[in-house]
Design a protein around this motif. Structure first.
Motif, short mmCIF file in Angstrom:
data_model
loop_
_atom_site.label_atom_id
_atom_site.label_comp_id
_atom_site.label_asym_id
_atom_site.label_seq_id
_atom_site.Cartn_x
_atom_site.Cartn_y
_atom_site.Cartn_z
N ARG A 31 -30.49 -54.61 34.73
CA ARG A 31 -31.60 -54.29 34.19
C ARG A 31 -31.66 -52.86 34.21
NH1 ARG A 31 -37.15 -57.38 36.49
NH2 ARG A 31 -38.08 -57.14 34.48
N LYS A 32 -32.27 -52.84 32.64
CA LYS A 32 -32.83 -51.60 32.05
C LYS A 32 -33.77 -51.28 32.40
CE LYS A 32 -32.47 -50.66 27.46
NZ LYS A 32 -32.54 -50.73 25.81
N TRP A 34 -36.53 -47.44 32.80
CA TRP A 34 -36.29 -45.99 32.46
C TRP A 34 -37.24 -45.77 33.80
CZ3 TRP A 34 -33.62 -43.89 28.21
CH2 TRP A 34 -33.10 -44.97 27.38
N ARG A 82 -28.89 -50.10 21.79
CA ARG A 82 -29.80 -50.34 23.29
C ARG A 82 -30.86 -50.22 23.28
NH1 ARG A 82 -24.29 -50.80 24.38
NH2 ARG A 82 -24.71 -52.28 26.20
N SER A 83 -32.06 -49.88 22.27
CA SER A 83 -32.98 -49.65 22.84
C SER A 83 -34.10 -49.41 21.22
CB SER A 83 -33.00 -48.29 23.59
OG SER A 83 -34.24 -48.40 23.97
N SER A 84 -34.83 -50.32 21.44
CA SER A 84 -35.72 -49.68 20.47
C SER A 84 -36.61 -48.45 20.52
CB SER A 84 -36.89 -50.68 20.69
OG SER A 84 -37.42 -50.32 22.30
N ARG A 85 -36.15 -47.56 21.90
CA ARG A 85 -37.12 -46.10 21.97
C ARG A 85 -36.08 -45.20 20.23
NH1 ARG A 85 -38.24 -44.12 27.89
NH2 ARG A 85 -39.06 -45.98 28.18
C1 I3P Z 1 -37.65 -53.98 29.44
C2 I3P Z 1 -38.36 -53.11 28.79
C3 I3P Z 1 -37.68 -51.93 28.62
C4 I3P Z 1 -36.79 -52.43 27.08
C5 I3P Z 1 -35.91 -53.04 27.52
C6 I3P Z 1 -36.60 -54.42 27.75
O1 I3P Z 1 -38.12 -54.88 30.29
O2 I3P Z 1 -39.71 -53.17 28.49
O3 I3P Z 1 -38.87 -50.99 28.33
O4 I3P Z 1 -36.06 -51.64 26.52
O5 I3P Z 1 -35.86 -54.08 26.63
O6 I3P Z 1 -35.44 -55.73 28.70
P1 I3P Z 1 -38.55 -55.35 31.64
O7 I3P Z 1 -39.38 -54.24 32.05
O8 I3P Z 1 -39.26 -56.65 31.84
O9 I3P Z 1 -36.87 -55.15 31.92
P2 I3P Z 1 -36.35 -50.00 25.67
O10 I3P Z 1 -37.58 -49.60 25.69
O11 I3P Z 1 -35.15 -49.11 25.43
O12 I3P Z 1 -36.75 -51.17 24.15
P3 I3P Z 1 -34.24 -54.69 26.18
O13 I3P Z 1 -33.70 -55.91 26.87
O14 I3P Z 1 -34.25 -55.08 24.23
O15 I3P Z 1 -32.84 -53.05 26.40
#
Ligand code: I3P
Length: 126
Positions: A31-32, A34, A82-85
């Protein structure tokens, strides 16, 4: 250069805070999550510390080794998938773990991408 021992490593890039997320461990998806992390690049590895002051403290304690990744065989690449960032670099280690590093400041993350990539590429040429 000829150091004192085979284990000697040198700092390539001094510590800086980057956002870090480990997204898989040995091929297993995680689970991601950051987190702001103090990152230091050495000649063969990337080290992660919770805070800058931990770097000096860890180095003082015998037998205490920091969290990090071996860059030999690692693949370093920009990713938009791999990310929306924005400004996200993906590091895939030879053991199949994946990390993302990100900074809002583009010159900052560029500097880290270039240095980590050339370090990994040099080690892999080995
Ligand atoms: C994740 C969280 C992360 C996001 C991730 C989400 O949700 O919002 O910031 O990654 O996107 O799943 P949660 O906190 O509920 O685990 P990004 O900021 O890198 O986009 P993803 O599942 O598309 O990796």
């Amino acid at each position: 250069i000829g150091g004192a021992g085979a284990a000697e490593t040198l700092v390539v890039l001094k510590g800086e805070y980057l956002n870090k997320a480990k997204i898989s461990d040995g091929g297993k998806k995680l689970r991601k999550n950051w987190a702001s992390t103090w990152v230091v690049l050495e000649t063969d590895k990337l080290l992660f510390y919770k805070e800058s002051k931990q770097e000096a403290l860890t180095n003082l304690k015998p037998g205490c080794s920091p969290d990090g990744v071996d860059l030999c065989g690692a693949v370093v690449e920009w990713t938009t998938e791999r990310s929306s960032r924005k400004n996200v670099v993906q590091i895939t280690t030879s053991s199949g773990s994946e990390f993302l590093l990100q900074a809002d400041n583009y010159p900052t993350i560029c500097k880290w991408h270039d240095a980590i990539k050339s370090t990994a590429d040099n080690l892999s040429k080995g």
